[in-house]
Design a protein around this motif. Structure first.
Motif, mmCIF file in Angstrom:
data_model
loop_
_atom_site.group_PDB
_atom_site.id
_atom_site.type_symbol
_atom_site.label_atom_id
_atom_site.label_comp_id
_atom_site.label_asym_id
_atom_site.label_seq_id
_atom_site.Cartn_x
_atom_site.Cartn_y
_atom_site.Cartn_z
ATOM 1 N N VAL A 25 0.875 -1.176 0.000
ATOM 2 C CA VAL A 25 0.000 0.000 0.000
ATOM 3 C C VAL A 25 0.905 1.216 0.000
ATOM 4 O O VAL A 25 1.730 1.386 0.899
ATOM 5 N N ALA A 26 0.788 2.064 -1.017
ATOM 6 C CA ALA A 26 1.670 3.232 -1.141
ATOM 7 C C ALA A 26 1.485 4.176 0.037
ATOM 8 O O ALA A 26 0.355 4.423 0.467
ATOM 9 N N PRO A 27 2.584 4.716 0.564
ATOM 10 C CA PRO A 27 2.473 5.697 1.657
ATOM 11 C C PRO A 27 1.687 6.922 1.211
ATOM 12 O O PRO A 27 1.719 7.308 0.038
ATOM 13 N N SER A 28 1.004 7.548 2.159
ATOM 14 C CA SER A 28 0.143 8.686 1.820
ATOM 15 C C SER A 28 0.941 9.876 1.290
ATOM 16 O O SER A 28 0.420 10.676 0.518
ATOM 17 N N ASP A 29 2.232 10.011 1.683
ATOM 18 C CA ASP A 29 3.005 11.169 1.221
ATOM 19 C C ASP A 29 3.290 11.102 -0.274
ATOM 20 O O ASP A 29 3.435 12.126 -0.937
ATOM 21 N N ARG A 30 3.333 9.896 -0.820
ATOM 22 C CA ARG A 30 3.632 9.762 -2.253
ATOM 23 C C ARG A 30 2.476 10.256 -3.109
ATOM 24 O O ARG A 30 2.676 10.894 -4.136
ATOM 25 N N GLN A 38 -3.307 7.001 -4.893
ATOM 26 C CA GLN A 38 -2.728 5.928 -4.081
ATOM 27 C C GLN A 38 -2.654 4.632 -4.889
ATOM 28 O O GLN A 38 -3.589 4.269 -5.594
ATOM 29 N N LEU A 39 -1.542 3.930 -4.736
ATOM 30 C CA LEU A 39 -1.279 2.704 -5.485
ATOM 31 C C LEU A 39 -1.346 1.506 -4.539
ATOM 32 O O LEU A 39 -0.869 1.567 -3.404
ATOM 33 N N PHE A 40 -1.935 0.409 -5.029
ATOM 34 C CA PHE A 40 -2.054 -0.834 -4.258
ATOM 35 C C PHE A 40 -1.592 -1.991 -5.136
ATOM 36 O O PHE A 40 -1.980 -2.078 -6.306
ATOM 37 N N ILE A 41 -0.773 -2.873 -4.568
ATOM 38 C CA ILE A 41 -0.276 -4.018 -5.331
ATOM 39 C C ILE A 41 -0.347 -5.266 -4.457
ATOM 40 O O ILE A 41 0.073 -5.250 -3.294
ATOM 41 N N ARG A 48 7.883 -22.303 -3.363
ATOM 42 C CA ARG A 48 8.504 -22.197 -2.042
ATOM 43 C C ARG A 48 9.997 -21.879 -2.152
ATOM 44 O O ARG A 48 10.734 -22.012 -1.175
ATOM 45 N N GLU A 49 10.439 -21.424 -3.311
ATOM 46 C CA GLU A 49 11.846 -21.071 -3.471
ATOM 47 C C GLU A 49 12.215 -19.957 -2.486
ATOM 48 O O GLU A 49 11.438 -19.020 -2.257
ATOM 49 N N LYS A 50 13.394 -20.021 -1.932
ATOM 50 C CA LYS A 50 13.817 -19.066 -0.914
ATOM 51 C C LYS A 50 13.952 -17.644 -1.453
ATOM 52 O O LYS A 50 13.813 -16.669 -0.707
ATOM 53 N N LYS A 51 14.256 -17.529 -2.750
ATOM 54 C CA LYS A 51 14.467 -16.182 -3.297
ATOM 55 C C LYS A 51 13.174 -15.506 -3.757
ATOM 56 O O LYS A 51 13.196 -14.338 -4.168
ATOM 57 N N ILE A 52 12.047 -16.208 -3.680
ATOM 58 C CA ILE A 52 10.779 -15.636 -4.148
ATOM 59 C C ILE A 52 10.406 -14.360 -3.383
ATOM 60 O O ILE A 52 10.006 -13.368 -4.002
ATOM 61 N N PRO A 53 10.513 -14.304 -2.047
ATOM 62 C CA PRO A 53 10.152 -13.055 -1.347
ATOM 63 C C PRO A 53 10.939 -11.841 -1.828
ATOM 64 O O PRO A 53 10.363 -10.761 -2.012
ATOM 65 N N SER A 54 12.255 -12.012 -2.074
ATOM 66 C CA SER A 54 13.050 -10.873 -2.544
ATOM 67 C C SER A 54 12.671 -10.499 -3.973
ATOM 68 O O SER A 54 12.687 -9.317 -4.345
ATOM 69 N N ILE A 55 12.299 -11.503 -4.777
ATOM 70 C CA ILE A 55 11.854 -11.224 -6.158
ATOM 71 C C ILE A 55 10.567 -10.405 -6.134
ATOM 72 O O ILE A 55 10.422 -9.412 -6.855
ATOM 73 N N LEU A 56 9.609 -10.834 -5.294
ATOM 74 C CA LEU A 56 8.335 -10.117 -5.214
ATOM 75 C C LEU A 56 8.553 -8.704 -4.685
ATOM 76 O O LEU A 56 7.921 -7.746 -5.160
ATOM 77 N N ASP A 61 8.613 -2.906 -5.785
ATOM 78 C CA ASP A 61 9.359 -1.649 -5.684
ATOM 79 C C ASP A 61 9.513 -0.986 -7.047
ATOM 80 O O ASP A 61 9.303 0.230 -7.192
ATOM 81 N N GLU A 62 9.874 -1.786 -8.060
ATOM 82 C CA GLU A 62 10.089 -1.211 -9.392
ATOM 83 C C GLU A 62 8.779 -0.741 -10.010
ATOM 84 O O GLU A 62 8.727 0.300 -10.666
ATOM 85 N N LEU A 63 7.723 -1.500 -9.799
ATOM 86 C CA LEU A 63 6.419 -1.088 -10.326
ATOM 87 C C LEU A 63 5.967 0.232 -9.710
ATOM 88 O O LEU A 63 5.495 1.133 -10.408
ATOM 89 N N SER A 64 6.095 0.348 -8.387
ATOM 90 C CA SER A 64 5.644 1.574 -7.709
ATOM 91 C C SER A 64 6.511 2.764 -8.118
ATOM 92 O O SER A 64 5.991 3.865 -8.326
#
Length: 692
Positions: A25-30, A38-41, A48-56, A61-64
């Motif tokens: 949820v995008a911060p209100s200041d943005r 406001q942006l929501f993703i 269950r790959e370990k690197k999936i959380p960092s990928i998401l 981050d890049e989309l926002s």
């Protein structure tokens, strides 16, 4: 129109499950700095790959960043370019091929600007709109994994939001554990934070392991009432002062300091000149005084008092004239310097006042808003308690909210508006929690004649024929012609009418005499009760063919059995040593119920007092309370005469309904009909009927 959203998110991960997710949820200041709302993703991967959380995380981050750095300030165009960026770079960001992405990946991206909503989604994530108590799947299930080509986010959905809309951005897991009705009631009835807490606590309580990714958005359109109040009450100077304070707030740090440093420099440079001016003024003053002394001394030999007074006045004028001449002798530089110093002092003093006043107002405003937030939190918790059907907790929270409301100051129009809004909301919650209903437009059965003062209660027999008494006369309510028909007379002022047996009515007079009337022919006869010594008959009730007499003189209840045409010797019914002082009403339904002057209701069974208390009554019952029930009634009916209200409770004491007679004359008596679907009311000048 001003729009606002209230938002919260919920992400629960099942460590043994197949899914991993990220909710943003995008911060209100943005939204304020970019003008893109406001942006929501919500992003989810079935892996269950370990690197999936960092990928998401990187993906979101890049989309926002790409969305909020869009060259256009049009929300739809910005979201479209963000979707294009996603389609072109998703492989590089995730390091996964297109087949893996289409099989494993789900994403939903939404933006709200003013009242416009734009959504793009892919996979098993959906957007649900709750409006007018209905649910709409505005992304058509979100399952568009059969798209061809290399694009993943390939469509935009847009529409207009209205006041009160609720959006649920979620995976489909929520519908596996909660019914549509429960979800609708929760997201529409609670604030997003409380709704998320409810879902989370419910799943934790049942120890359910799930993968849960949800954003709840409540959309509100504010009316212009607060600003209109300010505009209508504020004067021009006040607004100008407010603007000046705002300008100071927006000034870059250090400007105020620079101003005062500059002023200090001017003061330092002009210090020598100021000293010289003061010295000159002192010399002038001393010289004026010496000359005045000399002239006054010469005049001292004169004995005319009036001339001395005239001389003194002339001397004062002369001294002032000399000082004024000296002031006029200053050059333009000296004038400007003095004026500059005076102006600097005024500005300095004024700025200190503004800053201190601003700080004081800021502290007061922060305290006010903190209380408002706390009250709103209590109200939301009330809603949550009602969903759990914990009415006792809801009543407790409502009481706490009212206590906080009493602490709120409302010194300006904005605070007054917020205070009134909270007060109205709490009043609405009071009516809802305590089942308060105002009696409106009751059916009039009869209008009592002018100066007609009923002395007894209103009584409805098993056939719903209504009787009442005035003095020694008994009347029947004729519902056909809306009139009173006199049916019988006795000797003595009638105090109470009580059912005895079929076609029989028991009558108690103010002096303690007891009569029986046959309702077929209206014949009445006096019966004799053998009263105990020191007896003071307070009230009586019947149950079956028995009379129960509340005796204040002997602090006991006596029971009489009916024997063909008379009543036998009384027997003490109480087996304990309970103090009955203050009780004024007795009714019997198998148990014995007493109502006291202080509004206290007591229950006795087989001669012993039982634990009993009313639960859920809004405000304490007052001293003038009438209690009505019998063996065929499921409820207790209480008339609080002081507050002109009626409480209906079951026989465990739980209040189910509270009827307010705010729009009626003073209610003096009540009686339910035989099936308890209607209630008869007698006021000081009418007899009414209302539905239950």
């Amino acid at each position: 129109m001003i729009y606002q959203t209230k938002v919260d998110k919920l992400a629960i991960s099942n460590t043994k499950g197949d899914y991993q997710s990220y909710v943003y949820v995008a911060p209100s200041d943005r939204q304020g700095t970019t003008g893109l709302g406001q942006l929501f993703i919500v992003a989810e991967a079935k892996s269950r790959e370990k690197k999936i959380p960092s990928i998401l995380n990187q993906l979101v981050d890049e989309l926002s960043e790409y969305y909020y750095h869009s060259p256009t300030k049009n929300t739809e165009a910005a979201l479209e370019t963000a979707a294009q960026y996603f389609n072109e770079n998703i492989g590089d960001i995730t390091g996964k091929n297109l087949r893996w992405l289409k099989e494993k990946m789900s994403i939903l991206i939404a933006a709200i600007q003013d009242n416009k909503l734009i959504i793009s989604n892919f996979g098993g994530l959906s957007a649900w709109l709750f409006r007018n108590n209905k649910i709409h799947d505005i992304t058509a299930g979100g399952n568009n994994k059969d798209v061809t080509g290399k694009k993943i986010l390939c469509q935009l959905i847009s529409g207009q939001l209205v006041d009160g809309d609720v959006l649920l951005l979620t995976n489909n897991t929520i519908f596996d554990y909660f019914s549509d009705e429960k979800i609708k009631k929760t997201v529409m009835g609670l604030a997003p934070t409380q709704a998320c807490a409810f879902f989370k606590n419910t799943l934790l309580d049942y120890k359910v392991s799930v993968d849960f990714s949800t954003i709840i958005i409540k959309f509100m359109a504010f009316k212009k009432a607060p600003q209109q109040i300010i505009d209508a009450t504020a004067g021009t100077n006040v607004l100008k002062a407010a603007d000046n304070v705002e300008i100071l707030n927006k000034a870059e740090p250090g400007i105020a300091a620079k101003i005062f440093i500059k002023l200090a420099g001017w003061l330092k440079n002009g210090l020598a000149k100021i000293y010289a001016l003061v010295k000159k003024a002192g010399t002038l003053k001393m010289r004026g005084k010496k000359e005045a002394k000399k002239e006054v001394g010469e005049l001292s030999g004169m004995n005319v008092k009036s001339e001395e007074q005239i001389a003194r006045e002339d001397e004062k004028k002369r001294v002032k004239g000399l000082a004024f001449k000296k002031w006029k002798s200053f050059n333009i530089v000296e004038y400007r310097l003095i004026l500059l110093i005076i102006l600097a002092a005024i500005l300095f003093t004024g700025s200190l006042f503004i800053v201190n006043n601003k700080k004081k107002n800021q502290v007061q405003n922060e305290e006010f808003q903190a209380l408002v937030e706390e009250i709103n939190g209590k109200i939301n918790s009330v809603e949550a308690a009602l969903i759990y059907k914990d009415e006792a907790r809801a009543q407790e929270l409502l009481s706490e909210a009212n206590d906080l409301l009493a602490k709120l100051t409302n010194n300006n129009p904005q605070e007054q508006y917020q205070y009134q809004e909270l007060k109205n909301e709490l009043a609405k919650q009071v009516k809802r929690i305590y089942n308060l209903e105002t009696i409106t437009n009751p059916e009039v059965l009869v209008e009592l004649p002018q100066d007609f003062a009923a002395t007894s209660n209103i009584y409805a027999d098993p056939n719903n024929i209504i009787y009442l008494a005035r003095g020694a006369e008994i009347y029947k309510v004729n519902t056909g012609n809306k009139a009173l028909d006199k049916v019988a007379s006795i000797t003595g002022q009638i105090k109470k009418l009580v059912y005895f047996e079929k076609n029989k009515l028991l009558i108690l007079t103010k002096t303690g005499e007891v009569w029986i009337m046959d309702t077929n022919n209206y014949g009445a006869r006096k019966i004799t009760l053998e009263l105990p010594k020191k007896s003071q008959l307070v009230d009586l009730a019947t149950y079956g063919l028995k009379i129960y007499l509340l005796d204040g003189g002997n602090n006991n209840i006596y029971k009489y059995n009916y024997q063909t045409t008379s009543f036998g010797t009384p027997s003490k019914w109480l087996s304990g040593e309970d103090d009955l002082t203050g009780n004024e009403v007795i009714v019997v339904d198998g148990s014995v119920w007493l109502a006291a002057k202080d509004g206290q209701i007591s229950k006795f069974f087989k001669g012993k007092k039982e634990v009993f208390g009313l639960k859920g009554a809004y405000e304490k019952i007052s001293s003038q309370t009438l209690l009505v029930t019998n063996e065929t009634s499921n409820n207790l009916y209480l008339l609080d005469r002081d507050k002109n209200r009626i409480l209906i409770a079951d026989k465990t004491g739980q209040v189910s309904k509270q009827l307010l007679g705010d729009e009626l004359e003073k209610i003096v008596s009540i009686a339910p009909n035989s099936n308890e679907r209607e209630l008869y009311l007698m006021t000081v000048n009418k007899v009414y009927k209302i539905g239950l």
